[in-house]
Design a protein around this motif. Structure first.
Motif, PDB file in Angstrom:
ATOM      1  N   ALA A  41       0.823  -1.216   0.000  1.00 41.72           N
ATOM      2  CA  ALA A  41       0.000   0.000   0.000  1.00 41.72           C
ATOM      3  C   ALA A  41       0.852   1.258   0.000  1.00 41.72           C
ATOM      4  N   GLN A  42       2.017   1.210   0.631  1.00 43.16           N
ATOM      5  CA  GLN A  42       2.867   2.402   0.708  1.00 43.16           C
ATOM      6  C   GLN A  42       3.962   2.421  -0.350  1.00 43.16           C
ATOM      7  N   SER A  43       4.013   1.384  -1.199  1.00 42.87           N
ATOM      8  CA  SER A  43       5.142   1.263  -2.129  1.00 42.87           C
ATOM      9  C   SER A  43       4.715   1.056  -3.578  1.00 42.87           C
ATOM     10  N   ALA A  44       3.436   1.246  -3.895  1.00 45.63           N
ATOM     11  CA  ALA A  44       2.946   0.884  -5.220  1.00 45.63           C
ATOM     12  C   ALA A  44       1.660   1.614  -5.545  1.00 45.63           C
ATOM     13  N   ASP A  45       1.190   1.439  -6.779  1.00 45.32           N
ATOM     14  CA  ASP A  45      -0.134   1.929  -7.161  1.00 45.32           C
ATOM     15  C   ASP A  45      -0.893   0.901  -8.000  1.00 45.32           C
TER      16      ASP A  45
ATOM     17  N   TYR B  25      14.921  -0.576  -3.150  1.00 41.86           N
ATOM     18  CA  TYR B  25      13.628  -0.096  -2.658  1.00 41.86           C
ATOM     19  C   TYR B  25      13.579   1.431  -2.693  1.00 41.86           C
ATOM     20  N   LEU B  26      14.667   2.061  -2.312  1.00 41.07           N
ATOM     21  CA  LEU B  26      14.712   3.527  -2.331  1.00 41.07           C
ATOM     22  C   LEU B  26      14.662   4.055  -3.760  1.00 41.07           C
ATOM     23  N   THR B  27      15.347   3.370  -4.676  1.00 44.63           N
ATOM     24  CA  THR B  27      15.254   3.738  -6.092  1.00 44.63           C
ATOM     25  C   THR B  27      13.813   3.613  -6.585  1.00 44.63           C
TER      26      THR B  27
ATOM     27  N   LEU C 280      12.792  -6.412  -2.249  1.00 39.42           N
ATOM     28  CA  LEU C 280      13.380  -5.065  -2.132  1.00 39.42           C
ATOM     29  C   LEU C 280      13.564  -4.696  -0.669  1.00 39.42           C
ATOM     30  N   VAL C 281      12.965  -5.498   0.206  1.00 39.46           N
ATOM     31  CA  VAL C 281      13.129  -5.374   1.656  1.00 39.46           C
ATOM     32  C   VAL C 281      13.681  -6.711   2.144  1.00 39.46           C
ATOM     33  N   ASP C 282      14.711  -6.701   3.003  1.00 42.57           N
ATOM     34  CA  ASP C 282      15.271  -7.973   3.448  1.00 42.57           C
ATOM     35  C   ASP C 282      14.410  -8.620   4.520  1.00 42.57           C
ATOM     36  N   GLU C 283      14.780  -9.821   4.943  1.00 41.43           N
ATOM     37  CA  GLU C 283      13.943 -10.592   5.859  1.00 41.43           C
ATOM     38  C   GLU C 283      13.775  -9.933   7.221  1.00 41.43           C
TER      39      GLU C 283
ATOM     40  N   GLN D 193      21.294  -5.690  -7.465  1.00 37.23           N
ATOM     41  CA  GLN D 193      19.835  -5.649  -7.529  1.00 37.23           C
ATOM     42  C   GLN D 193      19.355  -4.242  -7.870  1.00 37.23           C
ATOM     43  N   ASN D 194      19.975  -3.253  -7.257  1.00 33.26           N
ATOM     44  CA  ASN D 194      19.598  -1.861  -7.535  1.00 33.26           C
ATOM     45  C   ASN D 194      19.855  -1.506  -8.994  1.00 33.26           C
ATOM     46  N   ASP D 195      20.942  -2.024  -9.559  1.00 34.69           N
ATOM     47  CA  ASP D 195      21.228  -1.766 -10.976  1.00 34.69           C
ATOM     48  C   ASP D 195      20.119  -2.333 -11.858  1.00 34.69           C
ATOM     49  N   PHE D 196      19.597  -3.507 -11.491  1.00 30.81           N
ATOM     50  CA  PHE D 196      18.502  -4.063 -12.291  1.00 30.81           C
ATOM     51  C   PHE D 196      17.250  -3.197 -12.166  1.00 30.81           C
ATOM     52  N   VAL D 197      16.929  -2.751 -10.970  1.00 26.69           N
ATOM     53  CA  VAL D 197      15.751  -1.900 -10.788  1.00 26.69           C
ATOM     54  C   VAL D 197      15.927  -0.596 -11.571  1.00 26.69           C
TER      55      VAL D 197
END
Length: 393
Positions: A76-80, A376-378, A365-368, A315-319
């Motif tokens: 809910a806080q990370s998407a639309d 996640y920040l990107t 995008l969030v660890d365990e 992972q950030n490079d892929f995002v």
């Protein structure tokens, strides 16, 4: 994502949504509302220069009620947009028009109840099994149950299969009122794994698509294909394979793409971007990323002699590459499969599934522990900021 364990395993009983003219009218009403406001594709007036919706599936980090609440709160806080990805088919109930078993109905009810208000909705279902080599398992009290006797040995183009699957698609469309409907998951994998079934599968696909378009002419319908398979240079007949799948994509309203670049051994931003740019060689249709992911930690599976290095930075490079290309090609939407690592859920897998699950366990995008990774920040910066055409996230 070839996992037999899907989000929503905490089933609860619910009432069946029967096929009805009223349900079809509700779908049409929602489509007309979105068309009137330009919400089929994210308008620049709402999102600056961002051309695409951004979302996740509600894949759980653990098999607990707390994980359900946390997963939907994070989304809910990370998407639309949200993608409801449901494997297996209630063959018997769909054929006879009977209420779904509590296992499936509870899954569907849980998803619908927890979908954030105002979110766009993608629904992905499939007549394929999780191995993408034959008919989907039965969804009764849980998914991936053995096929009922009446369906054992049936071909994809069998009239009973065609009727049951079309009925299931109709009921799912009326239940979720999706903005985008994916009626086959990673379908190109069948052509590779069981090429002799492909002609039958095409007959089923074309029948179901044609009938659904009569009832929902404005609903974008597709089937997903795996980009990593389309780019697999180990395939000795790759050019022929690509030609056949390009023709398959053309049969649908948009290109739905499933992509996990670690299957191609990719590690760098340039490699990620180049692979995503290649989608345009297979289609001139609009594009939606139906599911994707990349690990932020090494994948080590000793039984497979697999040691794939990965880091949060990779992972950030892929995002970054993903969101850059989504902007350039004006994607409909981007779906990242797992928002959070699922170490706890993975620990509950049977031993026979642990190696397979290990491939995706650390793609969140969030660890365990709940720590937000750089990717996640990107992701959030792209979700929130007005962006210019072609700029990198």
């Amino acid at each position: 994502m070839l996992l037999a364990f899907r989000a929503g395993s905490l089933d609860s009983a619910g009432t069946v949504q029967q096929t009805s003219q009223e349900g079809r009218e509700q779908v049409r009403s929602r489509q007309e509302k979105h068309q009137a406001t330009g919400l089929r594709r994210p308008p620049q007036s709402l999102f600056g220069q961002r051309s695409h919706f951004m979302g996740f599936t509600p894949w759980l980090s653990a098999a607990t009620a707390e994980a359900v609440a946390e997963t939907y709160a994070l989304i809910a806080q990370s998407a639309d947009i949200i993608t409801h990805h449901v494997e297996s088919v209630p063959w018997t109930e769909a054929l006879k028009g009977e209420p779904f078993r509590p296992g499936l109905q509870g899954n569907l009810d849980l998803r619908k109840k927890n979908t954030p208000p105002g979110f766009r909705v993608v629904v992905s279902i499939s007549p394929l099994n999780t191995g993408r080599n034959g008919l989907a398992g039965y969804y009764g009290d849980h998914d991936n149950m053995p096929l009922p006797a009446d369906f054992e040995g049936k071909r994809f183009n069998d009239p009973k299969i065609q009727t049951a699957y079309l009925n299931y698609c109709r009921r799912i469309a009326e239940f979720f009122h999706p903005d985008y409907f994916i009626i086959g998951i990673e379908a190109n994998e069948l052509f590779k794994n069981t090429p002799g079934a492909w002609a039958d599968y095409l007959q089923l696909s074309q029948h179901v698509y044609a009938e659904l378009k009569k009832e929902y002419p404005d609903l974008p319908i597709s089937q997903s294909v795996t980009l990593h398979q389309l780019l697999d240079r180990k395939n000795p007949n790759l050019a022929q394979y690509q030609t056949r799948i390009k023709a398959f994509i053309a049969l649908h309203d948009f290109a739905a793409v499933s992509y996990y670049p670690f299957f191609n051994g990719l590690h760098s931003y340039d490699e990620f971007l180049q692979s995503l740019e290649s989608v345009r060689q297979f289609t001139d249709k609009p594009i939606g990323i139906s599911e994707c992911g990349h690990p932020a930690e090494p994948i080590v599976v000793k039984s497979w002699n697999l040691d794939f290095p990965a880091t949060p930075e990779e992972q950030n490079d892929f995002v970054r590459a993903l969101l850059t290309q989504a902007q350039r090609d004006r994607y409909f939407f981007v779906t990242w499969f797992a928002i959070k690592d699922f170490d706890a859920l993975w620990a509950s897998f049977p031993d026979s599934a642990k190696d397979l699950g290990r491939l995706w366990r650390d793609t969140g995008l969030v660890d365990e522990k709940g720590n937000k990774r750089p990717a996640y920040l990107t992701w959030l910066r792209t979700l929130a900021k007005a962006r210019g055409e072609g700029q990198s996230p």
